[in-house]
Scaffold this motif. Structure first.
Motif, PDB file in Angstrom:
ATOM      1  N   MET A  51      11.748   1.667  -9.503  1.00  0.00           N
ATOM      2  CA  MET A  51      10.769   0.816  -8.824  1.00  0.00           C
ATOM      3  C   MET A  51      11.368   0.252  -7.530  1.00  0.00           C
ATOM      4  N   LEU A  52      10.549   0.304  -6.477  1.00  0.00           N
ATOM      5  CA  LEU A  52      11.009  -0.190  -5.182  1.00  0.00           C
ATOM      6  C   LEU A  52      11.126  -1.712  -5.192  1.00  0.00           C
ATOM      7  N   PRO A  53      12.088  -2.247  -4.465  1.00  0.00           N
ATOM      8  CA  PRO A  53      12.162  -3.715  -4.397  1.00  0.00           C
ATOM      9  C   PRO A  53      10.935  -4.283  -3.684  1.00  0.00           C
ATOM     10  N   SER A  54      10.551  -5.520  -4.075  1.00  0.00           N
ATOM     11  CA  SER A  54       9.323  -6.130  -3.576  1.00  0.00           C
ATOM     12  C   SER A  54       9.308  -6.241  -2.050  1.00  0.00           C
ATOM     13  N   GLY A  55      10.458  -6.626  -1.441  1.00  0.00           N
ATOM     14  CA  GLY A  55      10.544  -6.766   0.011  1.00  0.00           C
ATOM     15  C   GLY A  55      10.223  -5.460   0.716  1.00  0.00           C
ATOM     16  N   TRP A  56      10.725  -4.370   0.178  1.00  0.00           N
ATOM     17  CA  TRP A  56      10.469  -3.044   0.758  1.00  0.00           C
ATOM     18  C   TRP A  56       8.993  -2.670   0.604  1.00  0.00           C
ATOM     19  N   GLU A  57       8.415  -2.997  -0.556  1.00  0.00           N
ATOM     20  CA  GLU A  57       6.990  -2.707  -0.786  1.00  0.00           C
ATOM     21  C   GLU A  57       6.116  -3.449   0.218  1.00  0.00           C
ATOM     22  N   VAL A  58       6.463  -4.705   0.457  1.00  0.00           N
ATOM     23  CA  VAL A  58       5.687  -5.527   1.402  1.00  0.00           C
ATOM     24  C   VAL A  58       5.830  -4.963   2.818  1.00  0.00           C
ATOM     25  N   THR A  59       7.061  -4.574   3.187  1.00  0.00           N
ATOM     26  CA  THR A  59       7.293  -4.002   4.518  1.00  0.00           C
ATOM     27  C   THR A  59       6.489  -2.716   4.687  1.00  0.00           C
ATOM     28  N   THR A  60       6.489  -1.871   3.671  1.00  0.00           N
ATOM     29  CA  THR A  60       5.723  -0.616   3.712  1.00  0.00           C
ATOM     30  C   THR A  60       4.237  -0.915   3.878  1.00  0.00           C
ATOM     31  N   ALA A  61       3.763  -1.922   3.136  1.00  0.00           N
ATOM     32  CA  ALA A  61       2.349  -2.292   3.210  1.00  0.00           C
ATOM     33  C   ALA A  61       1.968  -2.711   4.624  1.00  0.00           C
ATOM     34  N   VAL A  62       2.807  -3.538   5.254  1.00  0.00           N
ATOM     35  CA  VAL A  62       2.504  -4.008   6.616  1.00  0.00           C
ATOM     36  C   VAL A  62       2.562  -2.846   7.606  1.00  0.00           C
ATOM     37  N   LEU A  63       3.594  -1.991   7.473  1.00  0.00           N
ATOM     38  CA  LEU A  63       3.745  -0.867   8.407  1.00  0.00           C
ATOM     39  C   LEU A  63       2.559   0.086   8.315  1.00  0.00           C
ATOM     40  N   LEU A  64       2.089   0.346   7.082  1.00  0.00           N
ATOM     41  CA  LEU A  64       0.932   1.240   6.917  1.00  0.00           C
ATOM     42  C   LEU A  64      -0.321   0.582   7.481  1.00  0.00           C
ATOM     43  N   ALA A  65      -0.440  -0.726   7.266  1.00  0.00           N
ATOM     44  CA  ALA A  65      -1.634  -1.433   7.741  1.00  0.00           C
ATOM     45  C   ALA A  65      -1.726  -1.439   9.264  1.00  0.00           C
ATOM     46  N   ILE A  66      -0.564  -1.405   9.946  1.00  0.00           N
ATOM     47  CA  ILE A  66      -0.579  -1.404  11.419  1.00  0.00           C
ATOM     48  C   ILE A  66      -1.318  -0.165  11.942  1.00  0.00           C
ATOM     49  N   ILE A  67      -1.287   0.931  11.141  1.00  0.00           N
ATOM     50  CA  ILE A  67      -1.984   2.163  11.557  1.00  0.00           C
ATOM     51  C   ILE A  67      -3.483   1.909  11.725  1.00  0.00           C
ATOM     52  N   SER A  68      -4.004   0.895  11.023  1.00  0.00           N
ATOM     53  CA  SER A  68      -5.444   0.641  11.117  1.00  0.00           C
ATOM     54  C   SER A  68      -5.851   0.217  12.533  1.00  0.00           C
ATOM     55  N   PHE A  69      -4.908  -0.274  13.340  1.00  0.00           N
ATOM     56  CA  PHE A  69      -5.262  -0.657  14.722  1.00  0.00           C
ATOM     57  C   PHE A  69      -5.683   0.561  15.550  1.00  0.00           C
ATOM     58  N   PRO A  70      -4.808   1.592  15.672  1.00  0.00           N
ATOM     59  CA  PRO A  70      -5.271   2.756  16.453  1.00  0.00           C
ATOM     60  C   PRO A  70      -6.458   3.476  15.813  1.00  0.00           C
ATOM     61  N   VAL A  71      -6.505   3.495  14.475  1.00  0.00           N
ATOM     62  CA  VAL A  71      -7.635   4.177  13.801  1.00  0.00           C
ATOM     63  C   VAL A  71      -8.939   3.478  14.161  1.00  0.00           C
ATOM     64  N   SER A  72      -8.946   2.134  14.078  1.00  0.00           N
ATOM     65  CA  SER A  72     -10.147   1.368  14.395  1.00  0.00           C
ATOM     66  C   SER A  72     -10.526   1.526  15.872  1.00  0.00           C
ATOM     67  N   LEU A  73      -9.511   1.555  16.723  1.00  0.00           N
ATOM     68  CA  LEU A  73      -9.726   1.721  18.172  1.00  0.00           C
ATOM     69  C   LEU A  73     -10.427   3.066  18.460  1.00  0.00           C
ATOM     70  N   VAL A  74      -9.899   4.133  17.866  1.00  0.00           N
ATOM     71  CA  VAL A  74     -10.463   5.482  18.089  1.00  0.00           C
ATOM     72  C   VAL A  74     -11.870   5.566  17.499  1.00  0.00           C
ATOM     73  N   LEU A  75     -12.041   5.017  16.297  1.00  0.00           N
ATOM     74  CA  LEU A  75     -13.364   5.078  15.657  1.00  0.00           C
ATOM     75  C   LEU A  75     -14.410   4.273  16.443  1.00  0.00           C
ATOM     76  N   THR A  76     -13.995   3.111  16.980  1.00  0.00           N
ATOM     77  CA  THR A  76     -14.936   2.307  17.782  1.00  0.00           C
ATOM     78  C   THR A  76     -15.371   3.103  19.009  1.00  0.00           C
ATOM     79  N   ARG A  77     -14.410   3.739  19.685  1.00  0.00           N
ATOM     80  CA  ARG A  77     -14.702   4.579  20.858  1.00  0.00           C
ATOM     81  C   ARG A  77     -15.674   5.699  20.455  1.00  0.00           C
ATOM     82  N   PHE A  78     -15.415   6.297  19.283  1.00  0.00           N
ATOM     83  CA  PHE A  78     -16.274   7.383  18.775  1.00  0.00           C
ATOM     84  C   PHE A  78     -17.703   6.879  18.562  1.00  0.00           C
TER      85      PHE A  78
END
Lengths: 87, 339
Positions: free
Chosen positions: B1-28
């Motif tokens: 099992m991954l340590p909690s700090g690493w899990e939280v960091t992964t969660a935030v890093l993956l969530a940052i992807i939603s910025f460009p995705v939302s930007l491209v989808l809004t343009r679309f």
């Protein structure tokens, strides 16, 4: 940035007051209303208890909104609500 | 099992992807909706420009897409993600139907009541995996609400979605306000109880709202439409329940609560802004906005901020953001008091 500083200051007073009242209200619910056992019947009494507590929470919420309403009208609108005359 | 700090960091890093995705989808959506003639009129500008509507669909699509990816890589509680996606998706459908069919004002609160049912149903099927009926109260501890809590979930989703829907009268107010609220609650969750799923969903909401805000900010090039407003409000409501930030979320939404309460207390019925005979604000010849002098007009937040002082739209938007910063700060203090 052209902020309306007066409006922000008045809204700050309203928000902080409402926040304090809300914490006190939830405190009353948690410390006084929550532990109350009005009916000891384990089946139907549970739902009666829940209904009474929900009513108390509703009364507190309405009082909270009433104070909010008065604050906005006193700070932003001078005359009666029908007129809604700006200050 | 991954340590909690690493899990939280992964969660935030993956969530940052939603910025460009939302930007491209809004343009679309801007391009597609403009081609299909789906426009709204920016009534607070003298030139009355036509702006592509329903572009806020980018936010629920991004949220559901990223939640699915997060579950697929094994990052979060799949039942919680499913409940969140169903709530956001169903609210988006209600909003899209309203955008196209222009339903009467009463239908939106009624239909959004149904959007909360997935959380109740999944909570009954998987106890303690979706919601916790013990409400955490600042300073005074907590109290158990086994009957009232599940019954209030549909009401909570309906209230948050419709109150968010009502506070988007000016360019960028909804997206900017929701970004401030979700940023504050994300910081609160990170400080107090950094559960990876809650961190991921709040960060996702923040970055997807920011992606849309880029095009929606003053002067707007894209309008959210009911599809964006209702789904974002439903996302806030669902997150309040799923991440146990109920009271802090109420505090963070103080500007929305004030706007909706004063609108309803004056009009005394559920109705659409477009159906109002007395508008709360008026556009002056110099392009500034002023408070309406019509006694029948609702006392909305924008009207209150314009009392005795006409202002440019950009100034009112900045003032509303300042109010959201105040309520967000109080929400953060609330979360710290809960601990």
């Amino acid at each position: 940035m052209g902020l309306n500083h007066r409006a922000v200051a008045l809204q700050l007073i309203i928000f902080v007051t409402q926040w304090g009242l809300m914490i006190i209200g939830f405190g009353i619910l948690a410390a006084v209303v929550g532990p109350l056992r009005i009916q000891s019947d384990p089946s139907l009494g549970r739902y009666f208890d829940a209904a009474v507590k929900a009513m108390i929470a509703l009364v507190l919420s309405i009082s909270w909104l009433f104070i909010w309403d008065r604050q906005v009208r006193v700070y932003f609108y001078r005359k009666r609500e029908d007129i809604a005359e700006p200050v | 099992m991954l340590p909690s700090g690493w899990e939280v960091t992964t969660a935030v890093l993956l969530a940052i992807i939603s910025f460009p995705v939302s930007l491209v989808l809004t343009r679309f959506f801007m391009q597609v909706n403009a081609r299909r003639g789906i426009f709204g009129i920016d009534v607070h500008k003298l030139s009355k420009p036509r702006i592509p509507e329903m572009c806020g669909a980018a936010i629920p699509v991004t949220l559901i897409l990223l939640s699915s990816i997060y579950v697929l890589i094994g990052g979060g509680n799949s039942i919680m993600m499913l409940a969140f996606s169903l709530v956001v998706g169903s609210a988006a459908v209600v909003g899209a139907v309203d955008d196209r069919l222009k339903m009467r004002g009463i239908y939106k609160p009624l239909l959004t009541l149904l959007c909360g049912l997935p959380i109740v149903a999944l909570g009954l099927l998987f106890p303690n995996q979706v919601y916790n009926p013990t409400l955490q109260v600042p300073i005074f501890g907590s109290f158990h609400l086994p009957v009232i809590y599940p019954l209030s979930i549909p009401v909570a989703i309906s209230v948050t979605s419709n109150t968010t829907n009502m506070l988007d009268p000016l360019n960028g107010t909804m997206a900017g306000g929701v970004s401030i609220i979700s940023a504050a609650l994300l910081i609160g969750v990170l400080i107090t109880a950094p559960a990876p799923s809650a961190v991921f969903l709040y960060a996702c909401l923040l970055f997807s709202a920011l992606g849309f805000f880029y095009f929606n900010r003053y002067p707007s090039r894209a309008f959210a439409g009911n599809v964006g407003q209702l789904s974002v409000g439903a996302a806030l409501g669902a997150l309040a329940i799923l991440s146990r930030t109920e009271i802090a979320s109420i505090v963070a939404m103080f500007p929305n609560i004030q706007n909706s309460f004063f609108f309803l207390s004056k009009i005394k019925r559920f109705t659409e802004h477009r159906a109002l005979t007395a508008k709360p604000t008026k556009l002056l010849d110099d392009g500034r906005l002023a408070s309406s002098s019509d006694p029948k007009a609702p006392l909305t937040l924008v009207r209150t901020l314009l009392v005795g002082r006409p202002a440019k739209e950009s100034e009112i938007v900045s003032t509303i953001f300042a109010l959201f910063l105040v309520s967000a700060a109080l929400a953060l203090i609330t979360m710290i008091l809960i601990g």
